[in-house]
Design an enzyme around this catalytic site. Sequence first.
Site, PDB file in Angstrom:
ATOM      1  N   PHE A 188      -1.530   0.021   5.149  1.00 17.79           N
ATOM      2  CA  PHE A 188      -2.304  -1.131   5.629  1.00 17.79           C
ATOM      3  C   PHE A 188      -2.565  -1.035   7.141  1.00 17.79           C
ATOM      4  O   PHE A 188      -3.723  -0.991   7.593  1.00 17.79           O
ATOM      5  CB  PHE A 188      -1.517  -2.397   5.268  1.00 17.79           C
ATOM      6  CG  PHE A 188      -1.958  -3.657   5.949  1.00 17.79           C
ATOM      7  CD1 PHE A 188      -3.285  -4.040   5.975  1.00 17.79           C
ATOM      8  CD2 PHE A 188      -1.009  -4.478   6.558  1.00 17.79           C
ATOM      9  CE1 PHE A 188      -3.687  -5.229   6.592  1.00 17.79           C
ATOM     10  CE2 PHE A 188      -1.390  -5.658   7.176  1.00 17.79           C
ATOM     11  CZ  PHE A 188      -2.729  -6.034   7.204  1.00 17.79           C
ATOM     12  N   LEU A 222       4.581   4.924  11.324  1.00 18.16           N
ATOM     13  CA  LEU A 222       4.408   3.749  10.452  1.00 18.16           C
ATOM     14  C   LEU A 222       5.000   3.957   9.061  1.00 18.16           C
ATOM     15  O   LEU A 222       5.115   2.991   8.300  1.00 18.16           O
ATOM     16  CB  LEU A 222       2.914   3.467  10.263  1.00 18.16           C
ATOM     17  CG  LEU A 222       2.093   3.057  11.486  1.00 18.16           C
ATOM     18  CD1 LEU A 222       0.618   3.365  11.251  1.00 18.16           C
ATOM     19  CD2 LEU A 222       2.264   1.581  11.778  1.00 18.16           C
ATOM     20  N   TYR A 282      13.809  -3.731  -1.591  1.00 20.01           N
ATOM     21  CA  TYR A 282      15.016  -3.700  -0.762  1.00 20.01           C
ATOM     22  C   TYR A 282      16.290  -3.754  -1.596  1.00 20.01           C
ATOM     23  O   TYR A 282      17.298  -3.165  -1.238  1.00 20.01           O
ATOM     24  CB  TYR A 282      15.030  -4.856   0.251  1.00 20.01           C
ATOM     25  CG  TYR A 282      13.799  -4.938   1.136  1.00 20.01           C
ATOM     26  CD1 TYR A 282      12.920  -3.859   1.263  1.00 20.01           C
ATOM     27  CD2 TYR A 282      13.514  -6.101   1.864  1.00 20.01           C
ATOM     28  CE1 TYR A 282      11.784  -3.949   2.063  1.00 20.01           C
ATOM     29  CE2 TYR A 282      12.385  -6.182   2.663  1.00 20.01           C
ATOM     30  CZ  TYR A 282      11.527  -5.114   2.750  1.00 20.01           C
ATOM     31  OH  TYR A 282      10.407  -5.197   3.541  1.00 20.01           O
ATOM     32  N   THR A 338      10.340  -3.932  12.576  1.00 19.60           N
ATOM     33  CA  THR A 338       9.983  -5.150  11.839  1.00 19.60           C
ATOM     34  C   THR A 338      10.623  -6.381  12.464  1.00 19.60           C
ATOM     35  O   THR A 338      11.697  -6.276  13.080  1.00 19.60           O
ATOM     36  CB  THR A 338      10.445  -5.053  10.369  1.00 19.60           C
ATOM     37  OG1 THR A 338      10.186  -6.305   9.728  1.00 19.60           O
ATOM     38  CG2 THR A 338      11.935  -4.760  10.252  1.00 19.60           C
ATOM     39  N   ARG A 380      19.240  -7.266  -0.052  1.00 23.59           N
ATOM     40  CA  ARG A 380      17.952  -7.483   0.593  1.00 23.59           C
ATOM     41  C   ARG A 380      17.936  -7.047   2.064  1.00 23.59           C
ATOM     42  O   ARG A 380      16.922  -6.627   2.600  1.00 23.59           O
ATOM     43  CB  ARG A 380      17.574  -8.970   0.513  1.00 23.59           C
ATOM     44  CG  ARG A 380      16.161  -9.243   1.014  1.00 23.59           C
ATOM     45  CD  ARG A 380      16.170 -10.045   2.267  1.00 23.59           C
ATOM     46  NE  ARG A 380      15.032  -9.774   3.113  1.00 23.59           N
ATOM     47  CZ  ARG A 380      13.779 -10.163   2.926  1.00 23.59           C
ATOM     48  NH1 ARG A 380      13.466 -10.845   1.874  1.00 23.59           N
ATOM     49  NH2 ARG A 380      12.855  -9.871   3.781  1.00 23.59           N
ATOM     50  N   TYR A 392      16.801  -3.195   4.270  1.00 24.58           N
ATOM     51  CA  TYR A 392      15.619  -2.824   5.067  1.00 24.58           C
ATOM     52  C   TYR A 392      15.833  -3.207   6.528  1.00 24.58           C
ATOM     53  O   TYR A 392      15.674  -2.385   7.430  1.00 24.58           O
ATOM     54  CB  TYR A 392      14.405  -3.543   4.473  1.00 24.58           C
ATOM     55  CG  TYR A 392      13.123  -3.491   5.269  1.00 24.58           C
ATOM     56  CD1 TYR A 392      12.384  -2.320   5.383  1.00 24.58           C
ATOM     57  CD2 TYR A 392      12.610  -4.653   5.863  1.00 24.58           C
ATOM     58  CE1 TYR A 392      11.187  -2.295   6.086  1.00 24.58           C
ATOM     59  CE2 TYR A 392      11.410  -4.639   6.557  1.00 24.58           C
ATOM     60  CZ  TYR A 392      10.703  -3.458   6.667  1.00 24.58           C
ATOM     61  OH  TYR A 392       9.511  -3.442   7.356  1.00 24.58           O
ATOM     62  N   ARG A 441       3.886  -8.203  -1.627  1.00 20.91           N
ATOM     63  CA  ARG A 441       4.265  -9.258  -0.677  1.00 20.91           C
ATOM     64  C   ARG A 441       3.540 -10.562  -1.042  1.00 20.91           C
ATOM     65  O   ARG A 441       2.651 -10.584  -1.881  1.00 20.91           O
ATOM     66  CB  ARG A 441       3.962  -8.805   0.753  1.00 20.91           C
ATOM     67  CG  ARG A 441       4.972  -7.768   1.216  1.00 20.91           C
ATOM     68  CD  ARG A 441       4.634  -7.161   2.567  1.00 20.91           C
ATOM     69  NE  ARG A 441       3.730  -6.036   2.435  1.00 20.91           N
ATOM     70  CZ  ARG A 441       3.518  -5.113   3.371  1.00 20.91           C
ATOM     71  NH1 ARG A 441       4.163  -5.172   4.509  1.00 20.91           N
ATOM     72  NH2 ARG A 441       2.679  -4.123   3.195  1.00 20.91           N
ATOM     73  N   VAL A 498       9.190 -18.936  -4.332  1.00 26.87           N
ATOM     74  CA  VAL A 498      10.568 -18.457  -4.332  1.00 26.87           C
ATOM     75  C   VAL A 498      11.429 -19.422  -3.515  1.00 26.87           C
ATOM     76  O   VAL A 498      11.095 -19.748  -2.369  1.00 26.87           O
ATOM     77  CB  VAL A 498      10.624 -17.022  -3.763  1.00 26.87           C
ATOM     78  CG1 VAL A 498      12.069 -16.577  -3.572  1.00 26.87           C
ATOM     79  CG2 VAL A 498       9.891 -16.069  -4.699  1.00 26.87           C
TER      80      VAL A 498
HETATM   81  N1  LIG Z   1       2.459  -5.205   7.519  1.00 25.01           N
HETATM   82  C1  LIG Z   1       3.319  -5.964   8.156  1.00 25.01           C
HETATM   83  O1  LIG Z   1       3.113  -7.170   8.347  1.00 25.01           O
HETATM   84  C2  LIG Z   1       4.608  -5.403   8.684  1.00 25.01           C
HETATM   85  C3  LIG Z   1       5.620  -6.288   9.020  1.00 25.01           C
HETATM   86  C4  LIG Z   1       6.809  -5.775   9.515  1.00 25.01           C
HETATM   87  C5  LIG Z   1       6.950  -4.408   9.688  1.00 25.01           C
HETATM   88  N2  LIG Z   1       5.953  -3.558   9.359  1.00 25.01           N
HETATM   89  C6  LIG Z   1       6.170  -2.116   9.568  1.00 25.01           C
HETATM   90  O2  LIG Z   1       4.960  -1.484   9.944  1.00 25.01           O
HETATM   91  C7  LIG Z   1       4.883  -0.202   9.324  1.00 25.01           C
HETATM   92  C8  LIG Z   1       3.596  -0.076   8.511  1.00 25.01           C
HETATM   93  O3  LIG Z   1       3.521  -1.160   7.603  1.00 25.01           O
HETATM   94  P1  LIG Z   1       2.331  -1.276   6.537  1.00 25.01           P
HETATM   95  O4  LIG Z   1       2.188  -2.705   6.224  1.00 25.01           O
HETATM   96  O5  LIG Z   1       1.151  -0.491   6.978  1.00 25.01           O
HETATM   97  O6  LIG Z   1       3.018  -0.558   5.281  1.00 25.01           O
HETATM   98  P2  LIG Z   1       2.340   0.257   4.109  1.00 25.01           P
HETATM   99  O7  LIG Z   1       3.327   0.290   2.998  1.00 25.01           O
HETATM  100  O8  LIG Z   1       0.973  -0.235   3.825  1.00 25.01           O
HETATM  101  O9  LIG Z   1       2.205   1.710   4.745  1.00 25.01           O
HETATM  102  C9  LIG Z   1       3.274   2.605   4.820  1.00 25.01           C
HETATM  103  C10 LIG Z   1       2.731   3.990   4.559  1.00 25.01           C
HETATM  104  O10 LIG Z   1       3.839   4.905   4.622  1.00 25.01           O
HETATM  105  C11 LIG Z   1       3.624   5.889   3.645  1.00 25.01           C
HETATM  106  N3  LIG Z   1       4.881   6.506   3.267  1.00 25.01           N
HETATM  107  C12 LIG Z   1       5.951   5.907   2.688  1.00 25.01           C
HETATM  108  N4  LIG Z   1       6.901   6.804   2.449  1.00 25.01           N
HETATM  109  C13 LIG Z   1       6.441   7.994   2.893  1.00 25.01           C
HETATM  110  C14 LIG Z   1       6.967   9.305   2.916  1.00 25.01           C
HETATM  111  N5  LIG Z   1       8.190   9.573   2.402  1.00 25.01           N
HETATM  112  N6  LIG Z   1       6.230  10.277   3.441  1.00 25.01           N
HETATM  113  C15 LIG Z   1       4.975  10.035   3.918  1.00 25.01           C
HETATM  114  N7  LIG Z   1       4.420   8.801   3.942  1.00 25.01           N
HETATM  115  C16 LIG Z   1       5.152   7.801   3.423  1.00 25.01           C
HETATM  116  C17 LIG Z   1       3.010   5.140   2.463  1.00 25.01           C
HETATM  117  O11 LIG Z   1       2.313   6.038   1.602  1.00 25.01           O
HETATM  118  C18 LIG Z   1       2.117   4.137   3.155  1.00 25.01           C
HETATM  119  O12 LIG Z   1       0.792   4.599   3.259  1.00 25.01           O
HETATM  120  C19 LIG Z   1       6.159  -0.053   8.499  1.00 25.01           C
HETATM  121  O13 LIG Z   1       7.095   0.658   9.235  1.00 25.01           O
HETATM  122  C20 LIG Z   1       6.632  -1.453   8.284  1.00 25.01           C
HETATM  123  O14 LIG Z   1       8.036  -1.492   8.146  1.00 25.01           O
HETATM  124  C21 LIG Z   1       4.793  -4.037   8.841  1.00 25.01           C
END
Ligand SMILES: NC(=O)c1ccc[n+]([C@@H]2O[C@H](COP(=O)([O-])OP(=O)(O)OC[C@H]3O[C@@H](n4cnc5c(N)ncnc54)[C@H](O)[C@@H]3O)[C@@H](O)[C@H]2O)c1
Length: 360
Positions: free
Chosen positions: A17, A79, A88, A122, A160, A163, A211, A229
């Site tokens: 995302f 990311l 989790y 996060t 939970r 993570y 989510r 929830v």
């Molecule tokens: N979206 C949010 O609101 C939010 C909130 C808190 C933290 N985060 C953090 O931001 C980061 C990105 O979040 P997001 O929402 O884009 O998540 P997402 O799940 O959409 O993207 C994560 C990407 O990582 C890739 N991935 C996972 N495991 C992998 C592996 N072993 N090898 C290669 N690629 C791998 C997935 O294919 C995916 O495309 C994460 O670290 C997440 O913890 C996001």
Amino acid sequence: MDTGKAFDITVIGCGGFIGSHLLDRLLSGGELRLCGIDLSSDKIAHHLDNDRFTFIRCDIHDREVVHRAIARSTTVVLLAALCNPSQYNTRTLDVIDVNCSGTIPLVRACAESGVRLVYFSTCEVYGRTTASLVGGDYSGRYLLREDESPFILGPVSALRWSYACAKQLIERVIDAFGREQGLEYTVVRPFNFIGSRMDFLPGIDGEGVPRVLACFLGALRDGTPLMLVDGGRNRRCFTAIGDAIDACVRILDRPDACRNRIFNIGNPANEITIADLAWLMADTWHRLVPQDSRPIALREVAGAEFYGQGYEDSDRRVPDIGKAQRYLGWQPSIGLDDAIEQAMAAAIDHYGPGPVQAKG
Ligand SMILES: NC(=O)c1ccc[n+]([C@@H]2O[C@H](COP(=O)([O-])OP(=O)(O)OC[C@H]3O[C@@H](n4cnc5c(N)ncnc54)[C@H](O)[C@@H]3O)[C@@H](O)[C@H]2O)c1
């Protein structure tokens, strides 16, 4: 400036995302040469033919390939994660691995190659608020500050928190590499970013429990109750992806101001309970899909029943964004109603409105 490196930025986890939106922004103009690493390219298919973008489909555990890409980069944005709450307590080992142990070699590779690291942690690292421990009086005790607020998690049996705990540890590892081995880093703590291409709809482009926004959207499409929830009393600050990407770009543009700093990136003005979010999404749905005449129902469910044993949750997460304002000159500007409408309109555009019953 010619750095002698093949890539200005390598985005690891570029296919998710946030990664897909970051690529949209970084490839929309300018001259940056990007490399992206992910297991999936579904959300970034529109960039695969771009001459300024090199996509490597691989796992972060493929050290040879990933470390070579890191060494050829000026900056790495990291990311890649397993970051879905339903994982989790059901895939705890994988969650700890991808978010921490499997990431440590990447951090070390950045330190050894003199590469700047922008790491996405996060807001979950904060866990519960201190107010939740002392009877729910929030006055003055809920604002989360990067360098002051304690991290309050539950016991090991409350799976939970795997993570949040993994992300806490990787933040400490990154900071230690900064202090002891000169790693230049910035840590981002996102607060519930929302927008197009987030998450999945079960049975359509993913399996399991997504989510909350995707859960509610799936229910609105299917005409099933929106599941609250634990009564939906917890609160979140939702942040429009456009505002979030603005902050990311400012971090990338300001290495000196951001050196070895942690930033909350979130919109404190967009706080809402999950129950009120359900009603807001129901109203928005009716506006966006006026032909749907089905009644919308909400139903309460216990966290352990919905997500499985070991589920707990943060009560409230409001970011203090003073640091981001000061060092990045960043101020989120997209209000909650607009952010929800943008995210829902994009999802309806992508998935269609579902099997709606026409009025009349
Ligand atoms: N979206 C949010 O609101 C939010 C909130 C808190 C933290 N985060 C953090 O931001 C980061 C990105 O979040 P997001 O929402 O884009 O998540 P997402 O799940 O959409 O993207 C994560 C990407 O990582 C890739 N991935 C996972 N495991 C992998 C592996 N072993 N090898 C290669 N690629 C791998 C997935 O294919 C995916 O495309 C994460 O670290 C997440 O913890 C996001």
